[in-house]
Design a protein around this motif. Structure first.
Motif, PDB file in Angstrom:
ATOM      1  N   SER A   1       0.850  -1.192   0.000  1.00  0.00           N
ATOM      2  CA  SER A   1       0.000   0.000   0.000  1.00  0.00           C
ATOM      3  C   SER A   1       0.884   1.239   0.000  1.00  0.00           C
ATOM      4  O   SER A   1       2.100   1.161   0.266  1.00  0.00           O
ATOM      5  CB  SER A   1      -0.904   0.011   1.233  1.00  0.00           C
ATOM      6  N   THR A   2       0.292   2.395  -0.274  1.00  0.00           N
ATOM      7  CA  THR A   2       1.052   3.647  -0.237  1.00  0.00           C
ATOM      8  C   THR A   2       1.643   3.862   1.153  1.00  0.00           C
ATOM      9  O   THR A   2       2.801   4.281   1.295  1.00  0.00           O
ATOM     10  CB  THR A   2       0.146   4.831  -0.617  1.00  0.00           C
ATOM     11  N   GLY A   3       0.850   3.558   2.193  1.00  0.00           N
ATOM     12  CA  GLY A   3       1.344   3.716   3.555  1.00  0.00           C
ATOM     13  C   GLY A   3       2.556   2.851   3.838  1.00  0.00           C
ATOM     14  O   GLY A   3       3.480   3.260   4.542  1.00  0.00           O
ATOM     15  N   GLN A   4       2.584   1.643   3.286  1.00  0.00           N
ATOM     16  CA  GLN A   4       3.727   0.750   3.481  1.00  0.00           C
ATOM     17  C   GLN A   4       4.946   1.233   2.723  1.00  0.00           C
ATOM     18  O   GLN A   4       6.069   1.214   3.253  1.00  0.00           O
ATOM     19  CB  GLN A   4       3.354  -0.671   3.059  1.00  0.00           C
ATOM     20  N   TRP A   5       4.740   1.667   1.481  1.00  0.00           N
ATOM     21  CA  TRP A   5       5.864   2.191   0.705  1.00  0.00           C
ATOM     22  C   TRP A   5       6.493   3.399   1.390  1.00  0.00           C
ATOM     23  O   TRP A   5       7.718   3.544   1.427  1.00  0.00           O
ATOM     24  CB  TRP A   5       5.408   2.586  -0.706  1.00  0.00           C
ATOM     25  N   LEU A   6       5.661   4.254   1.966  1.00  0.00           N
ATOM     26  CA  LEU A   6       6.174   5.445   2.636  1.00  0.00           C
ATOM     27  C   LEU A   6       6.840   5.102   3.968  1.00  0.00           C
ATOM     28  O   LEU A   6       7.693   5.862   4.448  1.00  0.00           O
ATOM     29  CB  LEU A   6       5.034   6.439   2.874  1.00  0.00           C
ATOM     30  N   SER A   7       6.475   3.973   4.569  1.00  0.00           N
ATOM     31  CA  SER A   7       7.052   3.580   5.852  1.00  0.00           C
ATOM     32  C   SER A   7       8.463   3.012   5.700  1.00  0.00           C
ATOM     33  O   SER A   7       9.307   3.169   6.594  1.00  0.00           O
ATOM     34  CB  SER A   7       6.158   2.545   6.538  1.00  0.00           C
ATOM     35  N   ILE A   8       8.718   2.333   4.597  1.00  0.00           N
ATOM     36  CA  ILE A   8      10.011   1.664   4.395  1.00  0.00           C
ATOM     37  C   ILE A   8      11.200   2.620   4.501  1.00  0.00           C
ATOM     38  O   ILE A   8      12.173   2.326   5.217  1.00  0.00           O
ATOM     39  CB  ILE A   8      10.018   0.899   3.055  1.00  0.00           C
ATOM     40  N   PRO A   9      11.188   3.776   3.814  1.00  0.00           N
ATOM     41  CA  PRO A   9      12.332   4.690   3.943  1.00  0.00           C
ATOM     42  C   PRO A   9      12.548   5.175   5.368  1.00  0.00           C
ATOM     43  O   PRO A   9      13.699   5.342   5.799  1.00  0.00           O
ATOM     44  CB  PRO A   9      11.956   5.859   3.023  1.00  0.00           C
ATOM     45  N   PHE A  10      11.458   5.394   6.123  1.00  0.00           N
ATOM     46  CA  PHE A  10      11.598   5.853   7.507  1.00  0.00           C
ATOM     47  C   PHE A  10      12.310   4.791   8.358  1.00  0.00           C
ATOM     48  O   PHE A  10      13.147   5.118   9.204  1.00  0.00           O
ATOM     49  CB  PHE A  10      10.233   6.179   8.109  1.00  0.00           C
ATOM     50  N   VAL A  11      11.974   3.521   8.149  1.00  0.00           N
ATOM     51  CA  VAL A  11      12.615   2.442   8.901  1.00  0.00           C
ATOM     52  C   VAL A  11      14.100   2.374   8.558  1.00  0.00           C
ATOM     53  O   VAL A  11      14.957   2.228   9.447  1.00  0.00           O
ATOM     54  CB  VAL A  11      11.936   1.088   8.618  1.00  0.00           C
ATOM     55  N   ILE A  12      14.430   2.483   7.281  1.00  0.00           N
ATOM     56  CA  ILE A  12      15.830   2.437   6.844  1.00  0.00           C
ATOM     57  C   ILE A  12      16.618   3.598   7.443  1.00  0.00           C
ATOM     58  O   ILE A  12      17.738   3.428   7.946  1.00  0.00           O
ATOM     59  CB  ILE A  12      15.918   2.453   5.306  1.00  0.00           C
ATOM     60  N   ILE A  13      16.036   4.790   7.405  1.00  0.00           N
ATOM     61  CA  ILE A  13      16.692   5.964   7.991  1.00  0.00           C
ATOM     62  C   ILE A  13      16.894   5.767   9.491  1.00  0.00           C
ATOM     63  O   ILE A  13      17.937   6.114  10.051  1.00  0.00           O
ATOM     64  CB  ILE A  13      15.861   7.233   7.718  1.00  0.00           C
ATOM     65  N   GLY A  14      15.882   5.180  10.144  1.00  0.00           N
ATOM     66  CA  GLY A  14      15.988   4.921  11.574  1.00  0.00           C
ATOM     67  C   GLY A  14      17.125   3.976  11.905  1.00  0.00           C
ATOM     68  O   GLY A  14      17.897   4.211  12.850  1.00  0.00           O
ATOM     69  N   LEU A  15      17.262   2.909  11.132  1.00  0.00           N
ATOM     70  CA  LEU A  15      18.357   1.963  11.351  1.00  0.00           C
ATOM     71  C   LEU A  15      19.711   2.640  11.153  1.00  0.00           C
ATOM     72  O   LEU A  15      20.674   2.345  11.877  1.00  0.00           O
ATOM     73  CB  LEU A  15      18.211   0.771  10.401  1.00  0.00           C
TER      74      LEU A  15
END
Length: 276
Positions: free
Chosen positions: A249-263
């Motif tokens: 979903s759009t929400g999932q696609w937008l969440s992935i970069p935030f998780v990567i940045i967080g790591l």
């Protein structure tokens, strides 16, 4: 009557005659008030002034609300730009007749981006430390605020989950339905409580708050991981990323970069300058 089925038909507002007090708006107010109280305690612990705290509140409210609204329009409802432009910034609908709607359509991804930008400006103009210093601390009240925003969504019967296909779930009566759905808003609110508690404990009980960017990164990883997985039981909100890329979903696609940045901020980032 099934024990695991809830018929949800709440009163969404109090009609005061001259004004309608929407409970969704009340949840936002509670989020900001509690956030202010938590940040005040943190600022006192850090030896920061009340004046800098007052400025932080203004930057946070304006940044988060504006970013949440613009994020919704850009990611999910871009047609408003040409069809009803002023409704983007005002709590009114103009297309098809003038109507007071309150501030509807707020995207958490937009709020997150705006929070980072507003904290950058706040640090540059007021705090004059590092932007990560303030982000490491402001994410704690933001995580708690997310709980109340999702409770507001539940009150409004919006951002609903898929049909459960069982006797379990919530029947959203105001949507004219008779079958139970996943209360996705409550799932998120429940897990965001733990996101807040983990951040709160990490700040007060460990030395990780001294590692610039760690708490900010932890917030991104925890909150957007929750968002990613809850999306699996949500009704799709559409959006251009889902329509063009599919799979998620759009929400999932937008969440992935935030998780990567967080790591990155948790395990890779090394600050160039040490704080005094």
């Amino acid at each position: 009557m099934f024990l695991l089925q809830i018929n949800w038909d709440p009163i969404k507002f109090l009609d005061l005659g001259f004004f309608k007090l929407h409970f969704y708006s009340v949840m936002w107010i509670v989020a900001f008030v509690l956030g202010f109280a938590i940040t005040k305690r943190i600022y006192k612990n850090e030896g920061e002034s009340d004046e800098s705290l007052d400025s932080l509140f203004i930057y946070s409210v304006l940044g988060i609300m504006l970013g949440a609204r613009l994020g919704h329009v850009i990611f999910y409802q871009p047609e408003l730009i040409t069809e009803d432009f002023f409704s983007i910034f005002l709590p009114f609908k103009f297309k098809g007749g003038f109507e007071f709607t309150g501030f509807q359509g707020l995207a958490s991804h937009g709020a997150a981006i705006a929070m980072i930008i507003s904290m950058y400006l706040y640090n540059k103009k007021v705090l004059k430390k590092t932007v990560l210093w303030i982000l490491d601390r402001v994410v704690i009240p933001v995580a708690l605020g997310a709980v109340f925003v999702r409770l507001g969504n539940f009150i409004n019967s919006e951002i609903i989950g898929d049909f459960t296909g069982t006797n379990y779930g919530v029947v959203f009566k105001q949507l004219g339905e008779t079958a139970p759905r996943h209360p996705a808003q409550l799932y998120e609110a429940f897990f965001y409580i733990f996101v807040f508690l983990i951040l709160f404990f990490t700040y007060w009980k460990t030395k990780k708050s001294e590692q610039q960017g760690f708490l900010f990164g932890l917030f991104l990883v925890l909150l957007w991981t929750v968002r990613f997985f809850v999306e699996y039981v949500k009704v799709s909100q559409g959006g251009f990323l889902e329509e063009t890329l599919g799979v998620f979903s759009t929400g999932q696609w937008l969440s992935i970069p935030f998780v990567i940045i967080g790591l990155y901020f948790m395990f890779i980032y090394k600050p160039k300058n040490k704080l005094n």
